[in-house]
Design an enzyme around this catalytic site. Sequence first.
Site, PDB file in Angstrom:
ATOM      1  CG  HIS A 165      25.185  -5.664  40.846  1.00 33.57           C
ATOM      2  ND1 HIS A 165      26.012  -6.536  41.516  1.00 33.57           N
ATOM      3  CD2 HIS A 165      26.003  -4.812  40.187  1.00 33.57           C
ATOM      4  CE1 HIS A 165      27.276  -6.230  41.257  1.00 33.57           C
ATOM      5  NE2 HIS A 165      27.288  -5.174  40.456  1.00 33.57           N
ATOM      6  CB  SER A 212      25.248  -6.790  44.605  1.00 36.40           C
ATOM      7  OG  SER A 212      24.569  -7.729  43.798  1.00 36.40           O
ATOM      8  CB  THR A 213      22.604  -9.708  47.407  1.00 38.98           C
ATOM      9  OG1 THR A 213      22.897 -10.328  46.156  1.00 38.98           O
ATOM     10  CG2 THR A 213      21.453 -10.435  48.081  1.00 38.98           C
ATOM     11  CG  ASP A 241      30.995  -5.303  40.025  1.00 36.34           C
ATOM     12  OD1 ASP A 241      32.034  -4.992  39.413  1.00 36.34           O
ATOM     13  OD2 ASP A 241      29.908  -4.695  39.899  1.00 36.34           O
ATOM     14  CG  MET A 277      25.735 -12.261  44.802  1.00 34.01           C
ATOM     15  SD  MET A 277      24.650 -13.686  44.489  1.00 34.01           S
ATOM     16  CE  MET A 277      23.781 -13.111  43.037  1.00 34.01           C
TER      17      MET A 277
END
Length: 368
Positions: A208, A181-182, A308, A305
Amino acid sequence: MTINVLVVDDSALMRKVVSDILKEDPEINVIATARNGLEAVEKVEKFRPDVVTLDVEMPVLDGLHALGYIMSECPTPVVMLTAIDSRSAESTLNAFEYGAVDFIQKPSGNISLNIVDIAIEIRTKVKIASKVDLKKLGFMEEHVKKSRENEGKTLHTTQQKQVTQKNKYYARGKIVAIASSTGGPRALEQVIPKLPGDLKVPVVIVQHMPAGFTASLAQRLDAQSQLTVTEAKNGDVLHAGHAYLAPGNYHMEIVAMEKGGIYHEAVSLNQNPREHGVRPCANILFKSLVPIYGSNIITAVLTGMGADGADGVEEIKKAGGKAIAEDERSCVVYGMPKAIVQRGLADSIVPLEKVSSEIVRMLDSSGD
């Protein structure tokens, strides 16, 4: 501790709206605003903000070039704000190379009157950015050096793919699944290109990102890798040595699909409700693998973050699969891997630069 933010956008309306959104949080202070990239560079040097929100498309000096100056002269966590089109998508991915922490998609173009709909996301990402260790990101000089190196490698990479493609075969029963993600786009660029082109299993990836950005990311990874990397399409049959990136705004599952009386593992896309606030969702992908691949699944959970992926990894572990978690020391945001580690699901915890070799080691140790 108050987070001082510089808001940069060429639209006076957007500067005010974004500033008002940030000011609603008592922990955030908008220390100044700027209307173009040149003014942004000057005000970063003057005010030394904790975080900068930076529009991509601006006159005088655009967001990407402003980011390059900021990261080389006065390194500061930057969150990019961008509209969605092919040009801005590519610019946003370039921004990660120059050291941007994250990006926020404007809901309806450069002048987004409904940007208040994502107020929570804006405040959350600014807060996360304020805590990021910039040493984990890499700056403009590294990007320029790598770009020059890649210019000489492009032809070789293309030729290598044509050669190895003939030797690829589909190894039913094994798969590698990656979630991020991030900080993920940069992390994936440290993992996917290091995997060998003759990898005997398919690779499936959830990053993401919203629709419109994953196609550009897949193209970028493909140009850098010996693997073939594509944005996944509904019905794609999985092949060894091929990486499939879940498209933005679609959950990706792997299903058994019959073609000509033969069953193949294939991609199935849907727009079911978001899980953990995201679509695509790593949990959905991971859980779909268990009935098909059982113990022959290797997962790698990278920077990001939230949590998930943890529920999906738990099911994979129960089936006998393996899990790799990125070490906290290399994570831009230690959230998703932390959830894996805290739940005791990680078979291996390694820094980013060793994730690809650890994937290969686990594949080799599992036998043919």
